[in-house]
Scaffold this motif. Structure first.
Motif, PDB file in Angstrom:
ATOM      1  N   LEU A  11      10.189   6.423  -2.841  1.00  0.00           N
ATOM      2  CA  LEU A  11      10.696   7.801  -2.868  1.00  0.00           C
ATOM      3  C   LEU A  11      11.618   8.072  -1.686  1.00  0.00           C
ATOM      4  CD1 LEU A  11       7.523   9.863  -3.909  1.00  0.00           C
ATOM      5  CD2 LEU A  11       9.474   9.214  -5.326  1.00  0.00           C
ATOM      6  N   GLY A  12      11.227   7.597  -0.521  1.00  0.00           N
ATOM      7  CA  GLY A  12      12.069   7.793   0.662  1.00  0.00           C
ATOM      8  C   GLY A  12      13.395   7.088   0.534  1.00  0.00           C
ATOM      9  N   TYR A  59       4.942   3.208  -2.982  1.00  0.00           N
ATOM     10  CA  TYR A  59       5.404   4.413  -3.703  1.00  0.00           C
ATOM     11  C   TYR A  59       6.135   5.396  -2.797  1.00  0.00           C
ATOM     12  CZ  TYR A  59       5.202   8.781  -6.348  1.00  0.00           C
ATOM     13  OH  TYR A  59       5.526   9.959  -6.967  1.00  0.00           O
ATOM     14  N   PRO A  60       5.537   5.807  -1.635  1.00  0.00           N
ATOM     15  CA  PRO A  60       6.287   6.707  -0.754  1.00  0.00           C
ATOM     16  C   PRO A  60       7.551   6.071  -0.200  1.00  0.00           C
ATOM     17  CG  PRO A  60       4.231   6.062   0.267  1.00  0.00           C
ATOM     18  CD  PRO A  60       4.160   5.586  -1.133  1.00  0.00           C
ATOM     19  N   LEU A  61       7.496   4.731   0.016  1.00  0.00           N
ATOM     20  CA  LEU A  61       8.711   4.071   0.506  1.00  0.00           C
ATOM     21  C   LEU A  61       9.837   4.117  -0.542  1.00  0.00           C
ATOM     22  CD1 LEU A  61       7.237   0.919   2.337  1.00  0.00           C
ATOM     23  CD2 LEU A  61       8.375   2.888   3.376  1.00  0.00           C
ATOM     24  N   GLU A 106       0.823  -1.211   0.000  1.00  0.00           N
ATOM     25  CA  GLU A 106       0.000   0.000   0.000  1.00  0.00           C
ATOM     26  C   GLU A 106       0.860   1.265   0.000  1.00  0.00           C
ATOM     27  OE1 GLU A 106      -3.610   2.099   2.566  1.00  0.00           O
ATOM     28  OE2 GLU A 106      -2.780   0.157   3.188  1.00  0.00           O
ATOM     29  N   TYR A 107       1.932   1.239   0.770  1.00  0.00           N
ATOM     30  CA  TYR A 107       2.798   2.416   0.863  1.00  0.00           C
ATOM     31  C   TYR A 107       4.113   2.222   0.090  1.00  0.00           C
ATOM     32  CZ  TYR A 107      -0.417   3.657   4.607  1.00  0.00           C
ATOM     33  OH  TYR A 107      -1.551   3.958   5.323  1.00  0.00           O
TER      34      TYR A 107
END
Length: 331
Positions: free
Chosen positions: A311-312, A307-309, A304-305
């Motif tokens: 990027l991070g 994409y932000p992971l 679920e997360y």
């Protein structure tokens, strides 16, 4: 005694002037076919004579003027010689036009009772000489006095020019040491200008040295003790100034090399920054490339997360690379 001052730039009027001595009184007259030089004239000055003026001079004073193509000859035999019409000397005189210094050819025809000069264009040094003669700063009563005074003024002017070159180079040196001064283009222009000035001054000094030595030999029987001392003083001044031009050339070369080294250093720093930036973004590019592949089975794509992971992770890898370079002192 006083000498009138003149300076004419309009070619619509005659450019031949005569300095005449009548006792202690000196006068200046424009020379035309209808108004020949007054009795007692010791100096005839011609600047860019036209065909009529050239004809008048060669008619009344045969052999006084060189041909236009001969005025710039550099051979010794073409610049210093003696004929039935008198002693002939071709010498360079400096002329400042803005920041540019140009060497102007001047022909001297020295006769027992008269000096005839020809300039291929007006020179500021002759104008300065007229002012000195007018104010009696320089006193001249014979043709030899005039020519010696002209050369003396030239040597003094060349010495002043060398002082200006040195002062400008000192300013460039101080600017090069200043962290706030970054106008490298202006420094390069200044250094190039001073190199040109110094080269032309050196050429003038060597030419003047040859002219004075020839004058000393050719007019030895006409020179008095005071005139000989004046020529010897000028020759000593030239001998002291000539090595100084060599020192200035070395200083100019050093400043040029230093400035070019500074430019190369700045370019290397810019290239280093680009190189570090390229390496710093390699890990994020690798991560983005991995997750940009079109494989069907990629577990992270269903998180679920994810994409932000991702990027991070890219940001963290770039930061880690930056801190590594910083610690190594490469930035």
């Amino acid at each position: 005694m006083s000498w009138p001052m003149y300076f004419v730039t309009n070619k619509a009027v005659t450019m031949i002037f005569a300095y005449s001595a009548q006792g202690n009184q000196f006068s200046i007259d424009r020379v035309t076919p209808d108004f020949p030089p007054a009795k007692g004239t010791i100096w005839l000055e011609a600047t860019e004579p036209d065909s009529d003026e050239h004809h008048w001079l060669t008619t009344h004073f045969p052999g006084c003027l060189p041909e236009e193509e001969d005025l710039g000859e550099i051979e010794i035999s073409s610049r210093y010689f003696e004929t039935e019409s008198g002693i002939h000397i071709r010498s360079l005189f400096p002329h400042r036009s803005g920041h540019e210094l140009r060497n102007i050819n001047v022909a001297f025809n020295l006769r027992p009772d008269k000096l005839i000069t020809l300039q291929d264009e007006p020179t500021g040094l002759f104008r300065l000489m007229r002012k000195h003669l007018k104010t009696q700063h320089v006193k001249a009563a014979t043709p030899l006095d005039v020519i010696i005074a002209l050369f003396d003024a030239k040597v003094e002017y060349l010495a002043d020019t060398l002082e200006e070159v040195y002062e400008d180079l000192e300013e460039v040196s101080q600017n090069a040491l200043s962290e706030q001064y970054k106008d490298v283009d202006e420094q390069l222009r200044t250094i190039t200008l001073q190199e040109d000035l110094n080269g032309k001054v050196r050429l003038n000094l060597l030419d003047t040295q040859r002219s004075l030595r020839y004058l000393m030999r050719a007019c030895n029987h006409m020179l008095n003790d005071e005139q000989r001392d004046s020529i010897r003083d000028m020759l000593r001044d030239i001998e002291s100034l000539t090595p100084h031009t060599g020192f200035l050339f070395e200083k100019i070369n050093f400043l040029m090399e230093s400035t070019m080294g500074y430019i190369n250093l700045e370019q290397n720093n810019i290239i280093k920054i680009f190189s570090v930036a390229a390496v710093m973004f390699l890990p994020p590019t690798l991560i983005a490339s991995i997750y940009g592949m079109n494989f069907k089975t990629m577990p992270e794509l269903s998180v679920e997360y994810g994409y932000p992971l991702a990027l991070g992770l890219m940001l963290l890898s770039a930061l880690a690379t930056f801190l590594f370079f910083k610690r190594k002192g490469w930035l």
